[in-house]
Design a protein around this motif. Structure first.
Motif, mmCIF file in Angstrom:
data_model
loop_
_atom_site.group_PDB
_atom_site.id
_atom_site.type_symbol
_atom_site.label_atom_id
_atom_site.label_comp_id
_atom_site.label_asym_id
_atom_site.label_seq_id
_atom_site.Cartn_x
_atom_site.Cartn_y
_atom_site.Cartn_z
ATOM 1 N N PHE A 119 0.698 -1.255 0.074
ATOM 2 C CA PHE A 119 0.017 -0.027 -0.060
ATOM 3 C C PHE A 119 0.787 1.273 -0.029
ATOM 4 C CE2 PHE A 119 -2.504 3.367 1.913
ATOM 5 C CZ PHE A 119 -3.607 3.339 1.332
ATOM 6 N N PRO A 120 1.996 1.273 0.823
ATOM 7 C CA PRO A 120 2.592 2.699 0.973
ATOM 8 C C PRO A 120 3.431 2.908 -0.479
ATOM 9 C CG PRO A 120 3.186 1.587 2.759
ATOM 10 C CD PRO A 120 2.427 0.441 2.105
ATOM 11 N N LEU A 121 3.620 1.831 -1.540
ATOM 12 C CA LEU A 121 4.029 1.963 -2.886
ATOM 13 C C LEU A 121 3.433 2.395 -3.955
ATOM 14 C CD1 LEU A 121 6.683 -1.127 -2.606
ATOM 15 C CD2 LEU A 121 7.115 1.321 -2.023
ATOM 16 N N LEU A 122 1.893 2.331 -3.670
ATOM 17 C CA LEU A 122 0.971 2.552 -4.371
ATOM 18 C C LEU A 122 0.475 4.230 -4.428
ATOM 19 C CD1 LEU A 122 -1.468 -0.413 -3.692
ATOM 20 C CD2 LEU A 122 0.394 -0.186 -5.703
ATOM 21 N N ALA A 123 1.041 4.926 -3.785
ATOM 22 C CA ALA A 123 0.673 6.463 -3.879
ATOM 23 C C ALA A 123 0.711 7.033 -5.227
ATOM 24 C CB ALA A 123 1.942 7.184 -3.167
ATOM 25 N N PRO A 124 1.564 6.768 -6.115
ATOM 26 C CA PRO A 124 1.427 7.511 -7.650
ATOM 27 C C PRO A 124 0.183 6.843 -8.086
ATOM 28 C CG PRO A 124 3.683 6.806 -7.323
ATOM 29 C CD PRO A 124 2.958 6.341 -6.172
ATOM 30 N N GLY A 125 -0.021 5.415 -8.030
ATOM 31 C CA GLY A 125 -1.231 4.862 -8.680
ATOM 32 C C GLY A 125 -2.739 5.533 -7.960
ATOM 33 N N LEU A 126 -2.679 5.597 -6.793
ATOM 34 C CA LEU A 126 -3.871 6.207 -6.219
ATOM 35 C C LEU A 126 -3.825 7.460 -6.641
ATOM 36 C CD1 LEU A 126 -3.406 4.874 -2.544
ATOM 37 C CD2 LEU A 126 -4.762 4.021 -4.273
ATOM 38 N N ALA B 191 -3.129 9.171 -9.435
ATOM 39 C CA ALA B 191 -3.247 9.131 -10.858
ATOM 40 C C ALA B 191 -4.960 8.721 -10.940
ATOM 41 C CB ALA B 191 -2.480 8.190 -11.572
ATOM 42 N N THR B 192 -5.327 7.772 -10.382
ATOM 43 C CA THR B 192 -6.620 7.307 -10.389
ATOM 44 C C THR B 192 -7.557 8.372 -9.694
ATOM 45 O OG1 THR B 192 -6.137 5.693 -8.691
ATOM 46 C CG2 THR B 192 -6.325 4.896 -10.708
ATOM 47 N N VAL C 283 -6.547 23.163 -9.179
ATOM 48 C CA VAL C 283 -5.721 23.277 -7.526
ATOM 49 C C VAL C 283 -5.288 21.910 -7.377
ATOM 50 C CG1 VAL C 283 -5.885 23.789 -5.321
ATOM 51 C CG2 VAL C 283 -6.659 25.380 -7.024
ATOM 52 N N LEU C 284 -6.208 20.804 -7.379
ATOM 53 C CA LEU C 284 -5.726 19.522 -7.038
ATOM 54 C C LEU C 284 -4.560 18.797 -8.007
ATOM 55 C CD1 LEU C 284 -6.415 17.086 -5.645
ATOM 56 C CD2 LEU C 284 -8.070 16.535 -7.243
ATOM 57 N N PHE C 285 -4.882 19.202 -9.196
ATOM 58 C CA PHE C 285 -3.781 18.645 -10.237
ATOM 59 C C PHE C 285 -2.412 19.287 -10.178
ATOM 60 C CE2 PHE C 285 -1.345 18.609 -14.197
ATOM 61 C CZ PHE C 285 -1.664 17.427 -14.707
ATOM 62 N N LEU C 286 -2.326 20.503 -9.676
ATOM 63 C CA LEU C 286 -0.906 21.525 -9.492
ATOM 64 C C LEU C 286 -0.326 20.515 -8.277
ATOM 65 C CD1 LEU C 286 -1.921 24.978 -10.441
ATOM 66 C CD2 LEU C 286 -0.531 23.575 -11.608
ATOM 67 N N ILE C 287 -1.274 20.401 -7.223
ATOM 68 C CA ILE C 287 -0.830 19.666 -5.935
ATOM 69 C C ILE C 287 -0.048 18.305 -6.196
ATOM 70 C CG2 ILE C 287 -1.377 18.856 -3.663
ATOM 71 C CD1 ILE C 287 -3.540 21.018 -3.474
ATOM 72 N N ILE C 288 -0.827 17.502 -6.941
ATOM 73 C CA ILE C 288 -0.174 16.258 -7.175
ATOM 74 C C ILE C 288 0.350 15.828 -8.544
ATOM 75 C CG2 ILE C 288 -1.613 15.334 -5.110
ATOM 76 C CD1 ILE C 288 -3.734 14.276 -7.346
ATOM 77 N N GLN C 289 0.699 16.873 -9.432
ATOM 78 C CA GLN C 289 1.004 16.770 -10.943
ATOM 79 C C GLN C 289 2.095 15.699 -10.883
ATOM 80 O OE1 GLN C 289 2.569 20.057 -12.763
ATOM 81 N NE2 GLN C 289 3.243 20.818 -11.110
ATOM 82 N N ARG C 290 3.177 15.711 -10.195
ATOM 83 C CA ARG C 290 4.333 14.949 -10.375
ATOM 84 C C ARG C 290 3.847 13.481 -9.928
ATOM 85 N NH1 ARG C 290 9.267 18.139 -7.378
ATOM 86 N NH2 ARG C 290 9.304 19.963 -8.532
ATOM 87 N N ARG C 291 3.078 13.424 -9.115
ATOM 88 C CA ARG C 291 2.559 11.777 -8.968
ATOM 89 C C ARG C 291 1.608 11.377 -10.049
ATOM 90 N NH1 ARG C 291 4.230 9.592 -4.386
ATOM 91 N NH2 ARG C 291 5.011 10.909 -2.498
ATOM 92 N N VAL C 292 1.007 12.298 -10.557
ATOM 93 C CA VAL C 292 0.127 11.674 -11.471
ATOM 94 C C VAL C 292 0.648 11.542 -12.860
ATOM 95 C CG1 VAL C 292 -1.943 12.833 -13.150
ATOM 96 C CG2 VAL C 292 -1.796 13.273 -10.638
ATOM 97 N N THR C 293 1.835 12.239 -13.077
ATOM 98 C CA THR C 293 2.501 11.919 -14.292
ATOM 99 C C THR C 293 3.218 10.738 -14.309
ATOM 100 O OG1 THR C 293 3.045 14.233 -14.889
ATOM 101 C CG2 THR C 293 4.514 12.888 -16.092
#
Length: 281
Positions: free
Chosen positions: A193-200, A202-203, A261-271
């Motif tokens: 679960f801790p390694l799934l942060a980028p996937g969480l 993005a989804t 705002v949400l996308f700017l906050i987590i854009q690196r993990r989303v990409t």
């Protein structure tokens, strides 16, 4: 014919992609700039035939938009529907993604294929079916039925992405945790679960954008004003004197702002999540 010096040629090859990217960025951002600038203009500057790029900003349009009938009711409905659909999709997709990535059972490949097909299918073709089912179950004009529908719409992509991330985590880490005394559930929450942060991330952003901006489903299923969301309110925003473009642009900016705002906050993990989750597993 003389060749250009190698230094100039290399400089040109470095400059033209950046120049093209800047031009494309300007083209895509100009409508956003025009929306925001129009929301800050007086009505006289908006309706003039000569565009005004320099003006004294005013926030009267935002006061008009937020003071409109049922604005806060629609905003609350949008928040409830969006957060509810995203959280439900993440909870179910974590279990389904883990089963598809780690377990071997009969029909597993067929289930993966069904998830992929469901992800590609346009949901608009099911509007009539969903309306008939909601009518028969007495679920029309309900924020909770809309939440359930958006949850189902976001679920295939969420399962597909999280399955890829779970499959990318080495099994050795999970097995080592189980050898150290963790149960399978404990190993999942402590190691995977801790390694799934980028996937969480993005989804979550995908589900948030889909539910926040969705228009057709709520237009068909919810006729009651108290059960509609912000996109419906925005489409019908007008005054007794016709369209108030300044207030409309202010309302559009308010509806767009949470997603930006949400996308700017987590854009690196989303990409990283969109790229990795699509190809792993």
């Amino acid at each position: 014919m003389r060749r250009a010096p190698r230094g100039r040629s290399g400089l040109f090859r470095r400059i033209w992609p950046n120049t093209a990217a800047l031009l494309l960025t300007a083209v895509f951002l100009f409508p956003v700039y025009w929306m925001i600038s129009s929301s800050l203009k007086p009505q006289s500057d908006i309706l003039t035939k000569d565009p005004a790029f320099f003006f004294i900003p005013t926030f009267d349009n935002y006061s008009t938009a937020t003071g409109a009938d049922l604005f806060w009711t629609y905003a609350a409905n949008s928040v409830i529907v969006t957060l509810g659909a995203v959280l439900l999709a993440l909870l179910v997709a974590l279990a389904a993604g883990f089963a598809l990535a780690r377990m071997r059972f009969k029909g597993r490949r067929a289930m993966v294929l069904v998830v992929m097909v469901a992800q590609m299918a346009p949901w608009e073709v099911l509007i009539i079916v969903m309306y008939l089912n909601a009518r028969d179950l007495d679920m029309l004009n309900s924020v909770w039925s809309l939440t359930l529908i958006y949850f189902v719409m976001a679920l295939p992509f969420t399962i597909w992405t999280l399955r890829g991330f779970i499959a990318a985590v080495p099994k050795d880490l999970e097995e080592a945790a189980m050898i150290d005394g963790c149960s399978r559930t404990g190993a999942f929450f402590r190691v995977i679960f801790p390694l799934l942060a980028p996937g969480l991330m993005a989804t979550s952003i995908f589900g948030f954008i889909m539910a926040w901006n969705e228009f057709a489903m709520v237009l068909v299923l919810n006729k009651s004003p108290e059960a509609k969301t912000l996109p419906i309110w925005l489409s019908s925003f007008q005054t007794a004197f016709g369209n108030d473009w300044g207030a409309t642009m202010a309302a559009s900016t308010l509806v767009t702002l949470p997603v930006v705002v949400l996308f700017l906050i987590i854009q690196r993990r989303v990409t990283g999540g969109m790229a990795a989750g699509a190809v792993k597993g």
